[in-house]
Design a protein around this motif. Structure first.
Motif, PDB file in Angstrom:
ATOM      1  N   ILE A 257      42.713  49.427  50.061  1.00  0.00           N
ATOM      2  CA  ILE A 257      44.101  49.703  49.658  1.00  0.00           C
ATOM      3  C   ILE A 257      45.055  49.559  50.846  1.00  0.00           C
ATOM      4  O   ILE A 257      46.211  49.968  50.777  1.00  0.00           O
TER       5      ILE A 257
ATOM      6  N   ARG B 137      48.309  48.079  50.035  1.00  0.00           N
ATOM      7  CA  ARG B 137      47.608  47.085  49.223  1.00  0.00           C
ATOM      8  C   ARG B 137      47.045  47.673  47.925  1.00  0.00           C
ATOM      9  O   ARG B 137      46.294  47.000  47.216  1.00  0.00           O
ATOM     10  N   GLY B 138      47.390  48.928  47.628  1.00  0.00           N
ATOM     11  CA  GLY B 138      46.885  49.490  46.386  1.00  0.00           C
ATOM     12  C   GLY B 138      46.976  50.994  46.328  1.00  0.00           C
ATOM     13  O   GLY B 138      47.555  51.640  47.210  1.00  0.00           O
ATOM     14  N   LYS B 139      46.383  51.540  45.289  1.00  0.00           N
ATOM     15  CA  LYS B 139      46.474  52.970  45.038  1.00  0.00           C
ATOM     16  C   LYS B 139      45.221  53.449  44.316  1.00  0.00           C
ATOM     17  O   LYS B 139      44.661  52.749  43.471  1.00  0.00           O
TER      18      LYS B 139
ATOM     19  N   ARG C  17      43.501  50.727  41.761  1.00  0.00           N
ATOM     20  CA  ARG C  17      44.370  49.576  41.532  1.00  0.00           C
ATOM     21  C   ARG C  17      44.607  48.847  42.855  1.00  0.00           C
ATOM     22  O   ARG C  17      45.185  49.411  43.781  1.00  0.00           O
ATOM     23  N   ILE C  18      44.142  47.623  42.916  1.00  0.00           N
ATOM     24  CA  ILE C  18      44.269  46.812  44.120  1.00  0.00           C
ATOM     25  C   ILE C  18      45.317  45.725  43.870  1.00  0.00           C
ATOM     26  O   ILE C  18      45.172  44.909  42.950  1.00  0.00           O
ATOM     27  N   LEU C  19      46.368  45.715  44.666  1.00  0.00           N
ATOM     28  CA  LEU C  19      47.432  44.730  44.516  1.00  0.00           C
ATOM     29  C   LEU C  19      46.917  43.317  44.779  1.00  0.00           C
ATOM     30  O   LEU C  19      46.117  43.097  45.698  1.00  0.00           O
ATOM     31  N   ARG C  20      47.394  42.371  43.997  1.00  0.00           N
ATOM     32  CA  ARG C  20      47.026  40.967  44.216  1.00  0.00           C
ATOM     33  C   ARG C  20      47.622  40.440  45.520  1.00  0.00           C
ATOM     34  O   ARG C  20      47.052  39.559  46.165  1.00  0.00           O
TER      35      ARG C  20
ATOM     36  N   GLU D 250      52.163  44.779  49.484  1.00  0.00           N
ATOM     37  CA  GLU D 250      53.498  45.215  49.072  1.00  0.00           C
ATOM     38  C   GLU D 250      54.586  44.560  49.902  1.00  0.00           C
ATOM     39  O   GLU D 250      55.655  44.212  49.374  1.00  0.00           O
TER      40      GLU D 250
ATOM     41  N   TYR E 192      48.167  43.768  39.780  1.00  0.00           N
ATOM     42  CA  TYR E 192      46.997  44.383  40.422  1.00  0.00           C
ATOM     43  C   TYR E 192      45.760  44.224  39.546  1.00  0.00           C
ATOM     44  O   TYR E 192      45.839  43.940  38.358  1.00  0.00           O
ATOM     45  N   ASP E 193      44.610  44.417  40.180  1.00  0.00           N
ATOM     46  CA  ASP E 193      43.329  44.491  39.480  1.00  0.00           C
ATOM     47  C   ASP E 193      42.931  45.960  39.397  1.00  0.00           C
ATOM     48  O   ASP E 193      43.066  46.705  40.372  1.00  0.00           O
ATOM     49  N   GLU E 194      42.406  46.373  38.259  1.00  0.00           N
ATOM     50  CA  GLU E 194      42.100  47.794  38.044  1.00  0.00           C
ATOM     51  C   GLU E 194      40.628  48.015  37.746  1.00  0.00           C
ATOM     52  O   GLU E 194      40.014  47.276  36.986  1.00  0.00           O
TER      53      GLU E 194
END
Length: 386
Positions: free
Chosen positions: A147, A256-258, A270-273, A276, A302-304
């Motif tokens: 992330i 890069r995610g959460k 959740r990983i951002l494609r 940010e 994002y990919d979850e």
């Protein structure tokens, strides 16, 4: 050595569970050979539940000198954790300590120094949540940068409900002199350990604590702490013992995610494609709204992944015991090394210090000042009417 002979010092709720698991043969390579307690009721329980093959002591010094044990698990009131651990290590015994490591970092630092002087002995901490596959996966993701750089964390853990009768079970509970604190010393050490284990140690803490909030106790049962990290990230930690409906929600946010963890058993990752920063440089507000709503064409935000782990209370404690035993017999690495107990305690002590002084507490802080203010709390408590 083919079998590790364990002695349990303190057979209250948790110590009694540990004794039962060992006596039942649930820990491969380990057996229970001795227990110690000063409570006649617990001694009676030990005699009835554990049988004649388990020696029973009223003085832990006698257990340490008995030659009947190779390792001890310490499950006494908190002030005694480092005191007994130091004596056990000095006596040449492998030592496993229940949480927390102690009440104040000065004494725990001394315990760590003694452990370091006996590298042939295994020294562990009963941080059972470190065996939770959910948190182990989260730590792996954060550590490898899945992330990205940490920006903010938020943990609301108010599901530690305790009624007044809970505090009245024993004189030492919820006192500065007996327990050394309230929710931070008793219920929340596992979360505080996970917080620093997964996200690292903050460098500054500001905390608002309420003492005896809706309960007739002298210690804290309501905590709001804000955390500042060396890289500029921030955090919030909230806990209490008087919310009967309770919440357990842990959020970790990076560039890069959460990760969102609910009830310590379900995680939504959740990983951002794209990072940010890149999204910020290239997208309009309308683009962002379309991405968030899932109506954008040609790009997914994002990919979850969702993880759902069933409750494993009890199993996790036994896994720590099994790992500790395996470390003694086979040299396996510890899941929860004893030396790491000081990290969560440092964070807890910083929260107290901030509350007592009305100022942010930097980490590291003045340990002498903390101890002096703790003794002041103990003295004030003794002057209060019963």
């Amino acid at each position: 050595m083919k079998t590790v002979r364990f002695g349990i010092i303190g057979t209250g709720f948790m110590g009694g569970n540990h004794a039962s698991w060992l006596h039942a043969g649930n820990i491969p390579g380990a057996c229970l050979t001795a227990v110690c307690d000063i409570d006649p009721a617990r001694l009676k329980w030990a005699g009835e539940a554990l049988g004649k093959d388990v020696a029973v002591y009223t003085d832990y010094h006698d257990l340490l000198a008995s030659k009947k044990v190779d390792a001890v698990l310490i499950a006494t009131p908190h002030y005694l954790h480092p005191v007994i651990a130091i004596e056990a290590l000095t006596a040449g015994l492998h030592t496993l300590v229940e949480k927390p490591a102690g009440v104040y970092t000065q004494k725990v630092r001394e315990m760590n120094e003694v452990a370091a002087a006996h590298p042939n002995l295994v020294f562990g901490m009963m941080f059972n949540q470190r065996t939770n596959p959910l948190y182990r996966k989260i730590k792996e993701l954060v550590s490898k940068g899945a992330i990205g750089e940490l920006r903010h964390i938020n943990w609301i853990i108010t599901s530690w409900y305790r009624p007044q009768k809970y505090y009245e079970q024993s004189d030492w509970r919820a006192t500065w002199s007996g327990e050394g604190g309230g929710v931070l010393a008793n219920q929340a050490p596992h979360q505080i350990d996970l917080l620093q284990w997964i996200c690292g140690m903050p460098s500054r803490v500001s905390a608002q604590l309420k003492y005896g909030s809706h309960r007739k106790i002298t210690v804290e049962d309501d905590v709001l702490a804000t955390l500042g990290y060396p890289n500029g990230a921030t955090g919030v930690f909230v806990t209490c013992t008087h919310d009967i409906l309770g919440t357990d929600r842990f959020e970790i946010f990076g560039n890069r995610g959460k990760i969102i963890i609910e009830n310590s058993r379900k995680a939504t990752i959740r990983i951002l494609r794209r990072p940010e920063e890149e999204l910020n440089d290239t997208l309009t507000f309308e683009d962002v709204r379309a991405l968030v709503r899932g109506t954008a064409t040609g790009e997914t935000l994002y990919d979850e992944t969702v993880l759902d782990i069933p409750d494993q209370w009890g199993v996790q404690h036994q896994q720590v015991l099994t790992n500790f035993t395996d470390a003694i017999l086979n040299g396996s690495p510890l899941i929860a090394p004893g030396q790491e107990g000081i990290k969560g305690l440092t964070l807890t002590n910083a929260m107290y210090l901030s509350s007592w002084t009305g100022q942010p507490a930097d980490i590291p802080f003045d340990e002498e000042e903390f101890y002096r203010l703790l003794q002041k709390k103990v003295a004030e408590e003794k002057e209060m009417p019963r």
